[in-house]
Design a protein around this motif. Structure first.
Motif: not given
Length: 367
Positions: A136-157
Protein backbone atom coordinates in the motif's frame (compact mmCIF):
# COMPACT_ATOMS: atom_id res chain seq x y z
CA UNK A 1 5.18 39.62 34.28
CA UNK A 2 7.72 36.85 33.62
CA UNK A 3 5.67 34.33 35.59
CA UNK A 4 2.53 35.26 33.67
CA UNK A 5 4.26 34.97 30.31
CA UNK A 6 5.62 31.51 31.11
CA UNK A 7 2.19 30.39 32.26
CA UNK A 8 0.72 31.60 28.99
CA UNK A 9 3.32 29.69 27.00
CA UNK A 10 2.48 26.51 28.92
CA UNK A 11 -1.19 27.07 28.18
CA UNK A 12 -0.44 27.65 24.49
CA UNK A 13 1.35 24.30 24.45
CA UNK A 14 -1.97 22.58 25.10
CA UNK A 15 -3.37 23.92 21.84
CA UNK A 16 -2.24 22.31 18.59
CA UNK A 17 -2.92 23.54 15.08
CA UNK A 18 -0.54 21.22 13.21
CA UNK A 19 0.28 17.52 13.51
CA UNK A 20 2.54 15.19 11.50
CA UNK A 21 1.37 11.57 11.17
CA UNK A 22 2.32 8.41 9.27
CA UNK A 23 -0.31 6.69 7.11
CA UNK A 24 0.01 3.40 5.22
CA UNK A 25 -2.46 1.55 3.03
CA UNK A 26 -2.77 -2.18 3.54
CA UNK A 27 -0.87 -4.61 1.29
CA UNK A 28 -2.85 -6.66 -1.21
CA UNK A 29 -3.53 -10.36 -0.67
CA UNK A 30 -1.71 -13.20 -2.46
CA UNK A 31 -3.25 -14.51 -5.65
CA UNK A 32 -3.80 -18.25 -6.26
CA UNK A 33 -1.64 -19.09 -9.29
CA UNK A 34 -2.88 -22.64 -9.83
CA UNK A 35 -6.58 -21.67 -9.85
CA UNK A 36 -6.20 -18.15 -11.19
CA UNK A 37 -7.58 -16.61 -8.01
CA UNK A 38 -7.11 -12.90 -7.19
CA UNK A 39 -6.00 -11.61 -3.83
CA UNK A 40 -8.01 -8.91 -2.09
CA UNK A 41 -7.09 -5.24 -2.35
CA UNK A 42 -5.45 -3.70 0.70
CA UNK A 43 -7.48 -1.33 2.85
CA UNK A 44 -7.29 2.45 2.36
CA UNK A 45 -6.56 5.19 4.90
CA UNK A 46 -9.15 7.97 5.03
CA UNK A 47 -9.30 11.22 6.97
CA UNK A 48 -12.84 12.03 8.12
CA UNK A 49 -13.84 15.44 9.50
CA UNK A 50 -15.74 15.16 12.78
CA UNK A 51 -16.89 17.62 15.41
CA UNK A 52 -15.39 17.60 18.91
CA UNK A 53 -12.09 16.23 17.61
CA UNK A 54 -8.84 18.12 18.17
CA UNK A 55 -5.30 17.50 16.94
CA UNK A 56 -4.19 17.37 20.57
CA UNK A 57 -6.69 14.58 21.26
CA UNK A 58 -5.43 12.62 18.24
CA UNK A 59 -1.84 12.91 19.47
CA UNK A 60 -2.77 11.88 23.02
CA UNK A 61 -4.84 8.90 21.89
CA UNK A 62 -2.34 7.70 19.28
CA UNK A 63 1.11 8.69 20.63
CA UNK A 64 2.92 6.79 17.86
CA UNK A 65 0.92 8.77 15.27
CA UNK A 66 0.84 5.77 12.92
CA UNK A 67 -2.30 4.72 11.04
CA UNK A 68 -2.29 1.53 8.97
CA UNK A 69 -5.12 -0.10 7.00
CA UNK A 70 -5.80 -3.84 6.90
CA UNK A 71 -4.17 -6.35 4.56
CA UNK A 72 -6.22 -7.84 1.72
CA UNK A 73 -7.20 -11.50 2.09
CA UNK A 74 -5.29 -14.16 0.15
CA UNK A 75 -7.03 -16.04 -2.61
CA UNK A 76 -7.89 -19.60 -1.59
CA UNK A 77 -9.75 -22.65 -2.81
CA UNK A 78 -12.71 -21.63 -0.67
CA UNK A 79 -12.66 -18.01 -1.90
CA UNK A 80 -10.84 -17.45 -5.18
CA UNK A 81 -11.37 -13.69 -4.89
CA UNK A 82 -9.89 -12.53 -1.62
CA UNK A 83 -11.75 -9.96 0.47
CA UNK A 84 -10.67 -6.32 0.69
CA UNK A 85 -8.58 -5.26 3.68
CA UNK A 86 -10.27 -3.15 6.36
CA UNK A 87 -10.09 0.60 5.77
CA UNK A 88 -8.57 2.83 8.43
CA UNK A 89 -10.51 6.00 9.21
CA UNK A 90 -8.82 8.81 11.13
CA UNK A 91 -11.19 11.36 12.62
CA UNK A 92 -9.85 14.92 12.33
CA UNK A 93 -11.37 18.34 13.08
CA UNK A 94 -12.99 20.35 10.25
CA UNK A 95 -10.73 23.02 8.75
CA UNK A 96 -7.78 20.72 8.00
CA UNK A 97 -5.51 21.05 4.99
CA UNK A 98 -3.33 18.02 4.24
CA UNK A 99 0.14 18.03 2.68
CA UNK A 100 3.05 15.60 2.44
CA UNK A 101 6.61 16.21 3.63
CA UNK A 102 7.61 17.14 0.08
CA UNK A 103 4.85 19.73 -0.22
CA UNK A 104 2.30 17.74 -2.23
CA UNK A 105 -1.21 18.95 -1.43
CA UNK A 106 -3.69 16.14 -0.79
CA UNK A 107 -6.69 18.34 -0.18
CA UNK A 108 -8.83 19.93 2.53
CA UNK A 109 -11.59 18.89 4.89
CA UNK A 110 -13.75 21.93 5.54
CA UNK A 111 -17.03 20.55 6.86
CA UNK A 112 -18.15 17.76 9.17
CA UNK A 113 -18.45 14.54 7.18
CA UNK A 114 -15.86 15.46 4.53
CA UNK A 115 -13.60 12.53 3.62
CA UNK A 116 -10.13 12.50 2.08
CA UNK A 117 -8.18 9.47 0.82
CA UNK A 118 -4.55 9.78 1.93
CA UNK A 119 -3.12 6.26 1.37
CA UNK A 120 -4.47 3.69 -1.08
CA UNK A 121 -4.22 0.00 -0.39
CA UNK A 122 -2.07 -2.24 -2.59
CA UNK A 123 -3.44 -4.33 -5.45
CA UNK A 124 -4.13 -8.01 -4.80
CA UNK A 125 -2.10 -10.64 -6.63
CA UNK A 126 -3.56 -11.52 -10.05
CA UNK A 127 -2.53 -12.78 -13.47
CA UNK A 128 -1.15 -9.37 -14.48
CA UNK A 129 1.13 -9.29 -11.42
CA UNK A 130 2.08 -12.97 -11.57
CA UNK A 131 -0.25 -13.39 -8.59
CA UNK A 132 2.04 -11.32 -6.36
CA UNK A 133 0.41 -8.47 -4.37
CA UNK A 134 1.68 -4.90 -4.11
CA UNK A 135 2.27 -2.87 -0.99
CA UNK A 136 0.00 0.00 0.00
CA UNK A 137 0.94 3.64 -0.31
CA UNK A 138 2.74 5.19 2.64
CA UNK A 139 3.20 8.86 3.50
CA UNK A 140 4.24 11.19 6.25
CA UNK A 141 1.54 13.84 6.11
CA UNK A 142 0.93 17.16 7.83
CA UNK A 143 -2.49 18.03 9.24
CA UNK A 144 -2.69 21.81 9.28
CA UNK A 145 -5.67 23.29 11.10
CA UNK A 146 -7.03 26.59 9.84
CA UNK A 147 -10.07 27.99 11.60
CA UNK A 148 -13.17 28.49 9.50
CA UNK A 149 -15.05 31.59 10.64
CA UNK A 150 -17.24 34.28 9.16
CA UNK A 151 -15.20 37.06 10.76
CA UNK A 152 -11.55 37.18 11.81
CA UNK A 153 -10.41 39.81 14.32
CA UNK A 154 -7.13 41.38 13.20
CA UNK A 155 -5.08 43.59 15.47
CA UNK A 156 -1.86 44.08 17.37
CA UNK A 157 -1.66 42.74 20.95
CA UNK A 158 -3.78 44.50 23.57
CA UNK A 159 -6.02 46.17 20.98
CA UNK A 160 -9.06 44.86 22.87
CA UNK A 161 -10.03 41.99 20.57
CA UNK A 162 -10.78 39.55 23.41
CA UNK A 163 -12.92 42.10 25.24
CA UNK A 164 -14.75 42.83 21.99
CA UNK A 165 -15.42 39.14 21.33
CA UNK A 166 -16.90 38.83 24.82
CA UNK A 167 -19.20 41.79 24.16
CA UNK A 168 -20.55 40.60 20.82
CA UNK A 169 -20.79 36.86 21.46
CA UNK A 170 -21.05 34.12 24.04
CA UNK A 171 -17.34 33.35 24.03
CA UNK A 172 -15.31 33.72 27.23
CA UNK A 173 -11.70 34.31 26.11
CA UNK A 174 -8.97 35.06 28.64
CA UNK A 175 -8.61 38.82 29.12
CA UNK A 176 -5.93 40.87 30.86
CA UNK A 177 -4.12 44.21 30.52
CA UNK A 178 -0.96 42.88 28.91
CA UNK A 179 0.06 41.90 25.41
CA UNK A 180 -0.36 38.36 24.04
CA UNK A 181 -3.29 37.48 26.29
CA UNK A 182 -4.84 35.55 23.40
CA UNK A 183 -2.59 32.51 23.16
CA UNK A 184 -4.86 30.33 21.07
CA UNK A 185 -7.70 31.05 18.63
CA UNK A 186 -11.06 31.67 20.30
CA UNK A 187 -14.37 31.29 18.49
CA UNK A 188 -17.52 33.18 19.44
CA UNK A 189 -21.03 33.09 18.00
CA UNK A 190 -23.05 36.23 17.36
CA UNK A 191 -26.81 35.54 17.38
CA UNK A 192 -29.40 37.75 15.69
CA UNK A 193 -33.13 38.19 16.29
CA UNK A 194 -34.00 36.26 13.11
CA UNK A 195 -31.90 33.31 14.43
CA UNK A 196 -29.06 33.99 12.00
CA UNK A 197 -25.67 33.16 13.55
CA UNK A 198 -22.18 34.19 12.54
CA UNK A 199 -18.88 32.95 13.92
CA UNK A 200 -16.14 35.34 14.98
CA UNK A 201 -12.53 34.23 15.55
CA UNK A 202 -10.25 36.10 17.94
CA UNK A 203 -6.74 35.20 16.83
CA UNK A 204 -3.37 35.63 18.60
CA UNK A 205 -2.16 39.22 18.22
CA UNK A 206 0.06 40.10 15.30
CA UNK A 207 3.38 41.87 15.68
CA UNK A 208 5.54 43.59 13.10
CA UNK A 209 7.41 40.89 11.17
CA UNK A 210 4.64 38.30 11.51
CA UNK A 211 4.77 37.55 7.76
CA UNK A 212 8.33 36.27 8.29
CA UNK A 213 7.07 34.06 11.14
CA UNK A 214 8.26 36.46 13.82
CA UNK A 215 6.43 35.77 17.08
CA UNK A 216 3.58 33.43 16.17
CA UNK A 217 3.23 35.02 12.76
CA UNK A 218 2.34 32.05 10.59
CA UNK A 219 0.20 30.43 13.27
CA UNK A 220 -1.92 33.59 13.22
CA UNK A 221 -1.92 34.36 9.53
CA UNK A 222 -2.91 30.90 8.34
CA UNK A 223 -6.15 31.18 10.32
CA UNK A 224 -6.96 34.49 8.64
CA UNK A 225 -7.05 32.67 5.29
CA UNK A 226 -10.23 30.79 6.23
CA UNK A 227 -12.31 33.79 7.34
CA UNK A 228 -14.89 35.38 5.05
CA UNK A 229 -14.20 38.92 6.20
CA UNK A 230 -11.72 40.76 8.40
CA UNK A 231 -12.45 43.07 11.30
CA UNK A 232 -9.45 45.28 12.05
CA UNK A 233 -9.41 46.31 15.72
CA UNK A 234 -7.14 49.20 16.66
CA UNK A 235 -6.60 51.28 19.80
CA UNK A 236 -7.58 54.88 19.04
CA UNK A 237 -4.62 56.01 21.17
CA UNK A 238 -2.07 53.94 19.25
CA UNK A 239 0.08 50.97 20.21
CA UNK A 240 3.54 50.15 21.53
CA UNK A 241 4.58 46.52 22.02
CA UNK A 242 7.39 47.30 24.49
CA UNK A 243 9.71 50.09 25.64
CA UNK A 244 12.25 48.97 23.02
CA UNK A 245 9.86 49.14 20.05
CA UNK A 246 8.52 52.28 18.33
CA UNK A 247 5.14 53.75 19.23
CA UNK A 248 2.60 53.45 16.42
CA UNK A 249 -0.40 55.72 15.99
CA UNK A 250 -3.80 54.25 15.10
CA UNK A 251 -3.19 55.16 11.45
CA UNK A 252 0.27 53.56 11.41
CA UNK A 253 -1.20 50.49 13.09
CA UNK A 254 -3.72 50.01 10.28
CA UNK A 255 -1.03 50.44 7.62
CA UNK A 256 1.29 47.94 9.31
CA UNK A 257 -1.47 45.37 9.80
CA UNK A 258 -2.35 45.63 6.11
CA UNK A 259 1.31 45.20 5.15
CA UNK A 260 1.72 42.08 7.29
CA UNK A 261 -1.32 40.48 5.63
CA UNK A 262 -0.09 41.47 2.16
CA UNK A 263 3.41 40.08 2.68
CA UNK A 264 2.05 36.77 3.96
CA UNK A 265 -0.42 36.25 1.12
CA UNK A 266 -1.55 38.85 -1.39
CA UNK A 267 -5.01 37.27 -1.70
CA UNK A 268 -5.80 38.47 1.82
CA UNK A 269 -6.00 42.00 0.42
CA UNK A 270 -9.21 41.09 -1.43
CA UNK A 271 -11.14 40.07 1.68
CA UNK A 272 -13.90 42.45 2.77
CA UNK A 273 -12.68 44.45 5.77
CA UNK A 274 -14.26 46.55 8.50
CA UNK A 275 -12.51 48.72 11.06
CA UNK A 276 -13.41 48.96 14.74
CA UNK A 277 -11.70 51.90 16.48
CA UNK A 278 -11.60 50.75 20.09
CA UNK A 279 -11.21 52.41 23.51
CA UNK A 280 -13.38 55.42 22.72
CA UNK A 281 -14.09 55.72 26.45
CA UNK A 282 -10.55 57.01 27.12
CA UNK A 283 -9.72 60.74 27.58
CA UNK A 284 -9.19 62.70 24.31
CA UNK A 285 -10.47 59.72 22.30
CA UNK A 286 -12.79 61.83 20.12
CA UNK A 287 -9.99 64.25 19.22
CA UNK A 288 -7.73 61.34 18.25
CA UNK A 289 -10.53 59.73 16.27
CA UNK A 290 -11.07 62.92 14.24
CA UNK A 291 -7.36 63.01 13.38
CA UNK A 292 -7.40 59.29 12.52
CA UNK A 293 -10.40 59.67 10.19
CA UNK A 294 -8.70 62.53 8.37
CA UNK A 295 -5.62 60.36 7.85
CA UNK A 296 -7.73 57.48 6.51
CA UNK A 297 -9.39 59.80 3.98
CA UNK A 298 -6.02 60.90 2.53
CA UNK A 299 -3.62 58.07 3.50
CA UNK A 300 -0.88 58.99 1.01
CA UNK A 301 -0.40 62.34 2.75
CA UNK A 302 0.59 60.60 5.99
CA UNK A 303 2.68 57.65 4.78
CA UNK A 304 5.95 59.58 5.24
CA UNK A 305 6.10 58.48 8.88
CA UNK A 306 6.84 54.93 7.73
CA UNK A 307 9.66 53.44 5.67
CA UNK A 308 8.82 52.25 2.15
CA UNK A 309 9.11 48.58 3.13
CA UNK A 310 6.29 49.06 5.65
CA UNK A 311 3.82 50.58 3.18
CA UNK A 312 1.36 48.17 1.51
CA UNK A 313 0.98 48.23 -2.26
CA UNK A 314 -2.77 48.66 -1.92
CA UNK A 315 -4.38 50.71 0.84
CA UNK A 316 -7.19 48.88 2.64
CA UNK A 317 -10.65 50.19 1.79
CA UNK A 318 -12.88 49.54 4.77
CA UNK A 319 -16.54 48.74 4.16
CA UNK A 320 -17.43 50.38 7.47
CA UNK A 321 -15.54 52.27 10.20
CA UNK A 322 -17.16 52.03 13.63
CA UNK A 323 -15.90 53.78 16.79
CA UNK A 324 -16.48 51.50 19.77
CA UNK A 325 -15.64 50.85 23.39
CA UNK A 326 -15.44 47.18 24.26
CA UNK A 327 -15.41 48.35 27.90
CA UNK A 328 -18.59 50.46 27.98
CA UNK A 329 -20.42 48.89 25.02
CA UNK A 330 -20.44 52.08 22.94
CA UNK A 331 -20.93 51.30 19.24
CA UNK A 332 -21.23 47.52 19.79
CA UNK A 333 -24.78 47.19 18.44
CA UNK A 334 -23.86 49.14 15.33
CA UNK A 335 -20.82 46.94 14.82
CA UNK A 336 -22.87 43.76 15.16
CA UNK A 337 -25.30 44.97 12.50
CA UNK A 338 -22.46 46.02 10.18
CA UNK A 339 -20.87 42.56 10.39
CA UNK A 340 -24.16 41.02 9.29
CA UNK A 341 -24.73 43.61 6.56
CA UNK A 342 -21.33 43.07 4.92
CA UNK A 343 -21.60 39.26 5.10
CA UNK A 344 -25.06 39.37 3.49
CA UNK A 345 -23.83 41.73 0.76
CA UNK A 346 -20.90 39.45 -0.05
CA UNK A 347 -23.16 36.37 -0.13
CA UNK A 348 -25.54 38.14 -2.54
CA UNK A 349 -22.61 39.19 -4.70
CA UNK A 350 -21.40 35.58 -4.97
CA UNK A 351 -24.88 34.42 -5.96
CA UNK A 352 -25.10 37.11 -8.63
CA UNK A 353 -21.63 36.23 -9.95
CA UNK A 354 -22.59 32.56 -10.13
CA UNK A 355 -25.82 33.36 -11.97
CA UNK A 356 -23.93 35.52 -14.47
CA UNK A 357 -21.45 32.68 -15.10
CA UNK A 358 -24.30 30.21 -15.64
CA UNK A 359 -26.02 32.60 -18.04
CA UNK A 360 -22.78 33.19 -19.94
CA UNK A 361 -22.30 29.41 -20.21
CA UNK A 362 -25.81 28.97 -21.63
CA UNK A 363 -25.22 31.68 -24.22
CA UNK A 364 -21.95 30.11 -25.32
CA UNK A 365 -23.61 26.69 -25.67
CA UNK A 366 -26.24 28.20 -27.99
CA UNK A 367 -23.63 29.57 -30.37
Amino acid sequence: MVRVTRALLREYGRFMDDLRIYVRGGAGGMGHARLGGEGGKGGDVWLVAQEKITLKRIKDRYPRKRFTAGVGANSSVAALRGGKGKDCEVNVPPGISVTTDDGKVFGELNQTGDRLLVAQGGIGGCLATHFLPSKGQRHMIHLDLKLIADVGLVGFPNAGKSSLLTKISHATPQIADYAFTTIKPELGIVKYADFKQITVADLPGLIEGAHANKGRGHKFLKHVERTKQLLFVVDVSGFQLSSTTPFRTAFETVVLLAKELELYKEELRTKPALLAVNKMDLPSAQEKLNEFMEQLQSPQDYMHTLSKKMIPQITVKFKEIIPISAHTGEGIEELIMCLRKVLDEEAEKKIEDYQRQQLRGLRLSEI
